[in-house]
Design a protein around this motif. Structure first.
Motif, mmCIF file in Angstrom:
data_model
loop_
_atom_site.group_PDB
_atom_site.id
_atom_site.type_symbol
_atom_site.label_atom_id
_atom_site.label_comp_id
_atom_site.label_asym_id
_atom_site.label_seq_id
_atom_site.Cartn_x
_atom_site.Cartn_y
_atom_site.Cartn_z
ATOM 1 N N GLN A 1 66.412 75.031 52.837
ATOM 2 C CA GLN A 1 67.592 75.615 53.473
ATOM 3 C C GLN A 1 67.325 76.083 54.908
ATOM 4 O O GLN A 1 68.249 76.421 55.632
ATOM 5 C CB GLN A 1 68.107 76.820 52.652
ATOM 6 N N VAL A 2 66.053 76.174 55.286
ATOM 7 C CA VAL A 2 65.704 76.708 56.610
ATOM 8 C C VAL A 2 64.926 75.646 57.374
ATOM 9 O O VAL A 2 63.837 75.227 56.950
ATOM 10 C CB VAL A 2 64.871 78.000 56.502
ATOM 11 N N SER A 3 65.470 75.198 58.499
ATOM 12 C CA SER A 3 64.809 74.212 59.356
ATOM 13 C C SER A 3 64.093 74.937 60.482
ATOM 14 O O SER A 3 64.654 75.847 61.111
ATOM 15 C CB SER A 3 65.832 73.235 59.934
ATOM 16 N N LEU A 4 62.850 74.542 60.740
ATOM 17 C CA LEU A 4 62.034 75.192 61.753
ATOM 18 C C LEU A 4 61.670 74.191 62.834
ATOM 19 O O LEU A 4 61.089 73.133 62.558
ATOM 20 C CB LEU A 4 60.760 75.773 61.126
ATOM 21 N N ALA A 5 62.011 74.515 64.084
ATOM 22 C CA ALA A 5 61.652 73.688 65.243
ATOM 23 C C ALA A 5 60.811 74.536 66.183
ATOM 24 O O ALA A 5 61.237 75.615 66.616
ATOM 25 C CB ALA A 5 62.911 73.194 65.954
ATOM 26 N N GLN A 6 59.610 74.056 66.505
ATOM 27 C CA GLN A 6 58.703 74.840 67.326
ATOM 28 C C GLN A 6 57.813 73.919 68.147
ATOM 29 O O GLN A 6 57.687 72.728 67.838
ATOM 30 C CB GLN A 6 57.857 75.765 66.457
ATOM 31 N N PRO A 7 57.173 74.432 69.193
ATOM 32 C CA PRO A 7 56.318 73.592 70.043
ATOM 33 C C PRO A 7 55.123 73.054 69.260
ATOM 34 O O PRO A 7 54.729 73.589 68.221
ATOM 35 C CB PRO A 7 55.878 74.559 71.151
ATOM 36 N N GLY A 8 54.529 71.988 69.802
ATOM 37 C CA GLY A 8 53.359 71.404 69.172
ATOM 38 C C GLY A 8 52.073 72.112 69.521
ATOM 39 O O GLY A 8 51.034 71.857 68.914
ATOM 40 N N THR A 9 52.104 73.019 70.499
ATOM 41 C CA THR A 9 50.914 73.777 70.886
ATOM 42 C C THR A 9 51.081 75.227 70.464
ATOM 43 O O THR A 9 52.180 75.693 70.158
ATOM 44 C CB THR A 9 50.702 73.709 72.411
ATOM 45 N N ALA A 10 49.966 75.937 70.456
ATOM 46 C CA ALA A 10 49.970 77.326 69.983
ATOM 47 C C ALA A 10 50.905 78.200 70.818
ATOM 48 O O ALA A 10 50.958 78.085 72.046
ATOM 49 C CB ALA A 10 48.560 77.892 70.027
ATOM 50 N N VAL A 11 51.637 79.060 70.122
ATOM 51 C CA VAL A 11 52.516 80.043 70.772
ATOM 52 C C VAL A 11 51.863 81.400 70.542
ATOM 53 O O VAL A 11 51.978 81.987 69.462
ATOM 54 C CB VAL A 11 53.938 80.008 70.186
ATOM 55 N N LEU A 12 51.149 81.899 71.548
ATOM 56 C CA LEU A 12 50.304 83.078 71.367
ATOM 57 C C LEU A 12 51.004 84.362 71.783
ATOM 58 O O LEU A 12 51.646 84.439 72.829
ATOM 59 C CB LEU A 12 49.010 82.930 72.166
ATOM 60 N N LEU A 13 50.836 85.363 70.911
ATOM 61 C CA LEU A 13 51.235 86.736 71.198
ATOM 62 C C LEU A 13 50.148 87.643 70.620
ATOM 63 O O LEU A 13 49.409 87.226 69.728
ATOM 64 C CB LEU A 13 52.578 87.072 70.547
ATOM 65 N N PRO A 14 50.048 88.879 71.085
ATOM 66 C CA PRO A 14 49.144 89.813 70.428
ATOM 67 C C PRO A 14 49.484 89.920 68.937
ATOM 68 O O PRO A 14 50.646 89.792 68.550
ATOM 69 C CB PRO A 14 49.398 91.132 71.164
ATOM 70 N N ASN A 15 48.479 90.159 68.119
ATOM 71 C CA ASN A 15 48.652 90.121 66.667
ATOM 72 C C ASN A 15 49.815 90.991 66.200
ATOM 73 O O ASN A 15 50.646 90.559 65.385
ATOM 74 C CB ASN A 15 47.354 90.579 65.989
ATOM 75 N N ARG A 16 49.882 92.206 66.713
ATOM 76 C CA ARG A 16 50.953 93.111 66.284
ATOM 77 C C ARG A 16 52.316 92.574 66.668
ATOM 78 O O ARG A 16 53.260 92.595 65.868
ATOM 79 C CB ARG A 16 50.739 94.493 66.900
ATOM 80 N N ALA A 17 52.442 92.062 67.898
ATOM 81 C CA ALA A 17 53.731 91.542 68.356
ATOM 82 C C ALA A 17 54.149 90.328 67.538
ATOM 83 O O ALA A 17 55.317 90.186 67.151
ATOM 84 C CB ALA A 17 53.657 91.192 69.840
#
Length: 407
Positions: free
Chosen positions: A285-301
């Motif tokens: 029911q949920v489609s996910l579209a995201q980049p092919g490379t890592a999307v980095l944020l600080p762990n907490r964020a």
């Protein structure tokens, strides 16, 4: 003399460090004492011929200089300077004023020659002002003033002028330090209230994501099953309403960003790939579209962003249906990570969000907007009747250590 310094010290620590508004003032007073005693010695050396007892005057100036230089560290901060030091300093100054009448030639005394300590007396008054405020400063100023009148043998315009200036300076500094201490105490109390409000908001989010979600599920499934399950559903619904009211009554106004401690002991600033946290949310029911490379944020964020996305999907299931279709879009912009959650439900009037918050339904205000606000980001909700709903979550990028090549 009331000891207000203890409360000011606590307030300074509560503000977030060892800084105190008093400390620069104590340093200035300590420097003032040294400069004025040097002036007093130089002034006496220039007018030595005025004195009938020059050895006695030199002995006093030597004692005053040694005392002043020897107590620099004492008068450097309130932690070291107590009432006894201040009284001793004032007594030494008063003795010097009175000795002037004994050591100076009578006609020079009658003509208004300055006393042996001269403006060094102001250092004692300022010390009382920094220690206890305007009232102790006024007391010390009066003592010095009476000693000046006794030394001159009269109250004339010259010593009256000096006394008034000394009192005004001491009282003014005392008022300033009193006001600064009260301001520090007020700020400390405000920070305590703000910290308590932040903690209540954090607990409200955790309760919403856990207990309230379960109660809502029990209520919905029990109603569908009927029979005894419907009775349980009714009880769950009552507890849900009561808990929502309790959470809403305990929440204060929205506050700025706050640091939320994670249950797992992980460096909150370590880089984390947002995609790994969002991947488990994808299903038929949920489609996910995201980049092919890592999307980095600080762990907490990254963790909080994923939790906010999960809360948005929960809202889709609750208000649109268990089989409702939803889409997640992840965008890695130069200065922010943007995640959009969209559905094709019936939509709603955005004014209902404020109404839901007043009624204790905090899914949007705390689990979504509250999390993004704490990260310094934003959560925008776009909806209209018959046009579905889109939740756009934006988290500004912070300094994330770059990964080494080949890793």
């Amino acid at each position: 003399m009331e000891d207000t310094g203890g409360r000011a010290k606590v307030a300074a620590v509560a503000v977030g460090g060892s800084f105190s508004v008093e400390q620069p003032l104590w340093i200035a007073i300590s420097a003032f004492r040294v400069l004025t005693v040097l002036y007093a010695v130089g002034r006496y050396a220039q007018h030595e011929e005025h004195y009938t007892n020059q050895p006695g005057a030199w002995i006093y100036m030597a004692v005053l200089t040694a005392w002043t230089l020897g107590t620099i560290r004492v008068f450097w901060s309130k932690q070291h300077c107590g009432r006894r030091w201040l009284i001793a300093d004032l007594a030494l100054v008063v003795v010097g004023i009175l000795l002037t009448r004994a050591f100076d030639a009578p006609h020079w005394v009658h003509d208004g020659d300055v006393t042996l300590p001269t403006i060094r007396a102001a250092g004692s008054v300022l010390g009382f002002a920094a220690f206890g405020g305007w009232l102790p400063a006024a007391f010390a100023g009066v003592v010095v003033g009476v000693a000046n009148i006794a030394e001159a043998g009269k109250l004339d315009s010259s010593n009256l002028h000096n006394i008034v200036l000394l009192l005004l300076a001491g009282v003014a500094i005392g008022f300033v330090i009193d006001l600064a201490r009260k301001s520090e105490e007020t700020l400390a109390r405000a920070l305590e209230i703000q910290a308590a409000t932040r903690e209540r908001e954090r607990l409200a989010r955790d309760i919403h994501d856990g207990v309230l979600q379960v109660l809502t599920l029990v209520k919905r499934r029990g109603t569908e099953l009927g029979g005894e399950a419907a009775e349980i559903a009714g009880l769950a619904g009552e507890q849900e309403v009561a808990l929502r009211r309790l959470i809403a009554s305990g929440l204060g106004p929205a506050t700025p960003a706050a640091t939320r401690a994670e249950p797992v002991a992980v460096d909150p600033n370590a880089p984390h790939d947002v995609r790994t946290l969002l991947a488990p949310l994808a299903d038929p029911q949920v489609s996910l579209a995201q980049p092919g490379t890592a999307v980095l944020l600080p762990n907490r964020a990254a963790t909080e962003l994923a939790a906010a996305v999960g809360a948005a999907l929960d809202n889709v299931r609750r208000h649109v249906g268990e089989q409702a279709q939803a889409w997640i879009l992840v965008e890695d912009e130069p200065d922010a990570v943007v995640v959009s959650v969209r559905d094709e439900g019936p939509g709603f009037d955005p004014a209902r969000l404020a109404e839901a918050e007043r009624e204790g339904r905090l899914g949007v205000s705390q689990s979504i907007r509250g999390r993004l606000r704490d990260l310094g980001g934003s959560a925008e909700i776009f909806s209209a009747a018959g046009q579905g709903t889109e939740v756009e979550l934006r988290v500004p990028k912070q300094q994330v250590p770059k990964q080494r090549e080949g890793k």
